[in-house]
Design an enzyme around this catalytic site. Structure first.
Site, PDB file in Angstrom:
ATOM      1  N   ALA A 269      -8.432  -9.850  -7.599  1.00 49.71           N
ATOM      2  CA  ALA A 269      -8.813  -8.549  -8.171  1.00 49.71           C
ATOM      3  C   ALA A 269      -9.713  -7.833  -7.180  1.00 49.71           C
ATOM      4  CB  ALA A 269      -9.541  -8.769  -9.483  1.00 49.71           C
ATOM      5  N   CYS A 277       2.459   0.337   3.893  1.00 45.09           N
ATOM      6  CA  CYS A 277       3.714  -0.224   3.375  1.00 45.09           C
ATOM      7  C   CYS A 277       3.844  -0.223   1.854  1.00 45.09           C
ATOM      8  CB  CYS A 277       3.884  -1.639   3.900  1.00 45.09           C
ATOM      9  SG  CYS A 277       3.897  -1.679   5.681  1.00 45.09           S
TER      10      CYS A 277
HETATM   11  C1  UGA Z   1       2.840  -5.922   3.675  1.00 48.53           C
HETATM   12  C2  UGA Z   1       3.590  -7.217   3.317  1.00 48.53           C
HETATM   13  O1  UGA Z   1       2.650  -8.241   2.924  1.00 48.53           O
HETATM   14  C3  UGA Z   1       4.404  -7.700   4.529  1.00 48.53           C
HETATM   15  O2  UGA Z   1       5.169  -8.848   4.140  1.00 48.53           O
HETATM   16  C4  UGA Z   1       5.346  -6.578   4.962  1.00 48.53           C
HETATM   17  O3  UGA Z   1       6.088  -6.950   6.101  1.00 48.53           O
HETATM   18  C5  UGA Z   1       4.541  -5.329   5.296  1.00 48.53           C
HETATM   19  O4  UGA Z   1       3.780  -4.933   4.140  1.00 48.53           O
HETATM   20  C6  UGA Z   1       5.507  -4.233   5.675  1.00 48.53           C
HETATM   21  O5  UGA Z   1       6.256  -3.775   4.792  1.00 48.53           O
HETATM   22  O6  UGA Z   1       5.614  -3.891   6.847  1.00 48.53           O
HETATM   23  P1  UGA Z   1       0.596  -5.317   5.030  1.00 48.53           P
HETATM   24  O7  UGA Z   1       0.859  -3.908   4.594  1.00 48.53           O
HETATM   25  O8  UGA Z   1       0.262  -5.605   6.443  1.00 48.53           O
HETATM   26  O9  UGA Z   1       1.905  -6.219   4.710  1.00 48.53           O
HETATM   27  O10 UGA Z   1      -0.599  -5.843   4.121  1.00 48.53           O
HETATM   28  P2  UGA Z   1      -0.844  -6.974   3.023  1.00 48.53           P
HETATM   29  O11 UGA Z   1      -1.485  -8.159   3.620  1.00 48.53           O
HETATM   30  O12 UGA Z   1       0.383  -7.209   2.233  1.00 48.53           O
HETATM   31  O13 UGA Z   1      -1.947  -6.257   2.106  1.00 48.53           O
HETATM   32  C7  UGA Z   1      -1.660  -5.039   1.432  1.00 48.53           C
HETATM   33  C8  UGA Z   1      -2.845  -4.591   0.619  1.00 48.53           C
HETATM   34  O14 UGA Z   1      -3.018  -5.423  -0.520  1.00 48.53           O
HETATM   35  C9  UGA Z   1      -4.196  -4.614   1.355  1.00 48.53           C
HETATM   36  O15 UGA Z   1      -4.851  -3.393   1.112  1.00 48.53           O
HETATM   37  C10 UGA Z   1      -4.946  -5.755   0.715  1.00 48.53           C
HETATM   38  O16 UGA Z   1      -6.339  -5.594   0.730  1.00 48.53           O
HETATM   39  C11 UGA Z   1      -4.395  -5.714  -0.703  1.00 48.53           C
HETATM   40  N1  UGA Z   1      -4.535  -6.983  -1.418  1.00 48.53           N
HETATM   41  C12 UGA Z   1      -3.893  -8.104  -0.966  1.00 48.53           C
HETATM   42  C13 UGA Z   1      -5.269  -7.035  -2.592  1.00 48.53           C
HETATM   43  O17 UGA Z   1      -5.842  -6.019  -3.044  1.00 48.53           O
HETATM   44  N2  UGA Z   1      -5.370  -8.223  -3.272  1.00 48.53           N
HETATM   45  C14 UGA Z   1      -4.752  -9.328  -2.843  1.00 48.53           C
HETATM   46  O18 UGA Z   1      -4.861 -10.379  -3.515  1.00 48.53           O
HETATM   47  C15 UGA Z   1      -3.997  -9.282  -1.657  1.00 48.53           C
END
Ligand code: UGA
Length: 453
Positions: A269, A277
């Site tokens: 959370a 993305c």
């Molecule tokens: C995401 C996907 O995880 C990749 O698999 C995909 O290749 C990529 O998009 C894409 O389409 O190119 P990314 O955008 O680099 O990767 O970031 P994530 O690690 O997925 O995080 C996304 C967001 O979710 C961040 O703002 C992070 O802080 C948030 N988040 C993540 C949460 O708020 N809570 C969580 O438990 C996990």
């Protein structure tokens, strides 16, 4: 931090490849394929970017990438060009160009279309074109039709495959070299075996090579991102219930995540998701659903819940102070959309700054990687200033706001935090130790957590 030397994998037999687009996806793909022993030409129309890359300078922060570029430039496995003539000496192409939101919820295919136009001019023999960019369902077929119609009279065959990327910014090099799965959307046997050879070193280690139709591959990419984003919004909805009911969301996450059907990743959370993305891909799916009259609501609601997270958080800050925030100064830690990147696209911190700046006296920002010069969107915010170090200015600020879970922020030095005039912290990522702060008489607000004072 990734250490390239720790990554052990089998070297590949080499192939000649051209990667088009040197953003996160293209450059990581190019550098990693070069590292696996291939001869890779990276092509981009931006001469400034290519000029820097020729000197192994990467214009964004991605752990391990600059090192990998340097090593493979030196080995001559990697080269950079702006010339399609040079790029088209090879006949395996990975297209990794951007597909940003077109402002109406659908991806903008301008970059892709101009690449296709250039390839039509320069390709001289049979080729495999692998689309890595995230593209609307059906795009691969359209591109294939258009290219093959164009080349038919010349007797040239082009197979267009979908090979979506699943790289996370901040761990993209590791994600490429140690993938959970490699998805290949094609029905062409030659392309299947070429890609199988190319990915062989990775496939061997993980045995997760999945062949499917191009449409399934396109949808798998969107569905994966939308699912992860929905998981985040789901836990944020539960966090609201936790706050109201005196439950602790961290304990609930732990309890839920221990069920292996649920899993603990993307179940934290917080202020929700940002980046280039998730929001864009969810909008693309929503727009597809609406266009085809199959709208259902889960994906759009997950997006709306996410957009509202920041308002709920701002409300928390406001209600602590009761009256106006006009004479309050806040320190804000973390500007990138997540740790280990300097990317601020769709970052929640940026949204919070836009929301709070008109209401407060000043916002003082600190991020380990994001520096003033890279955030041009903030230049008109006169009460926003960048700090040079993590603990600067605490004695002049009323409270601290945490927006990104950088490792540097997890165990902050209490002596500095104690200097805050109103001794209050709003932790948008639930990373600080609430009990420790309470012992030091610092008020603490997280997300889905009881208020500590
Ligand atoms: C995401 C996907 O995880 C990749 O698999 C995909 O290749 C990529 O998009 C894409 O389409 O190119 P990314 O955008 O680099 O990767 O970031 P994530 O690690 O997925 O995080 C996304 C967001 O979710 C961040 O703002 C992070 O802080 C948030 N988040 C993540 C949460 O708020 N809570 C969580 O438990 C996990």
């Amino acid at each position: 931090m990734i250490n390239i030397k720790d990554l052990v994998y089998e070297k590949n037999i080499f192939m000649n490849l051209t990667i088009i687009g040197t953003g996160y996806v293209g450059l990581v793909t190019g550098a990693c394929f070069a590292e696996l022993g291939n001869k890779v030409t990276c092509l981009d129309i931006n001469p400034a970017i290519i000029g820097k890359l020729k000197q192994s300078k990467v214009s964004f922060y991605e752990p391990g990438l600059e090192e990998l570029v340097k090593i493979n430039l030196d080995k001559k496995n990697l080269s950079f060009t702006t010339s399609y003539k040079t790029g088209c000496k090879n006949n395996i192409f990975f297209i990794c160009v951007d597909t940003p939101d077109n402002g109406r919820g659908a991806p903008n295919l301008k970059s892709l279309n101009s690449v296709v136009k250039k390839l039509k001019e320069e390709i001289q023999r049979d080729a495999i074109i692998i689309l890595k960019s995230t593209l609307p369902i059906g795009t691969n077929k359209l591109i294939s039709k258009s290219l093959n119609q164009h080349f038919k009279s010349k007797g040239i065959n082009i197979d267009v495959c979908s090979n979506p990327e699943f790289l996370k910014e901040g761990s993209a090099v590791r994600d490429f070299l140690y993938p959970d799965r490699i998805i290949i959307g094609t029905s062409n046997d030659h392309s299947k075996s070429t890609l199988a050879k190319l990915y062989k070193p990775l496939k061997r280690r993980f045995n997760k090579f999945l062949y499917m139709s191009v449409e399934s591959a396109e949808l798998t990419k969107y569905a994966s991102n939308a699912f992860l984003a929905t998981k985040i919004s789901f836990i944020n909805e539960i966090a609201l219930i936790a706050e109201r009911s005196n439950a602790n969301i961290k304990e609930v996450q732990n309890g839920m995540g221990s069920d292996k059907r649920i899993g603990s990743e993307f179940l934290n959370a917080g202020l929700g998701f940002g980046g280039s993305c998730f929001p864009k891909d969810m909008k693309a799916l929503i727009s597809y659903e609406k266009k085809h009259n199959i709208y259902n609501g889960i994906i759009e609601n997950a997006l709306l819940i996410n957009e509202n997270q920041i308002n709920l958080f701002a409300k928390k800050i406001k209600s602590f102070f009761g009256s106006s925030l006009k004479n309050k100064i806040f320190i804000l830690w973390g500007l990138s959309f997540k740790p280990n990147t300097d990317d601020t696209r769709d970052a929640v911190a940026m949204q919070l700054i836009r929301l709070l700046s008109p209401k407060v006296k000043a916002l003082h920002l600190f991020d380990p990687k994001v520096k003033r010069q890279s955030v041009t969107s903030l230049k008109n915010y006169s009460n926003v200033k960048f700090l040079n170090s993590q603990y600067e200015d605490f004695e002049n600020a009323n409270g601290l706001i945490v927006c990104t879970e950088w490792e540097d922020f997890i165990n902050p030095e209490i002596t500095h935090l104690s200097k805050l005039k109103d001794r209050v912290i709003f932790d948008g990522r639930n990373i600080l130790d609430a009990n420790k702060l309470a012992k030091n008489k610092i008020a603490y607000f997280g997300i889905g957590l009881k208020y500590f004072e």
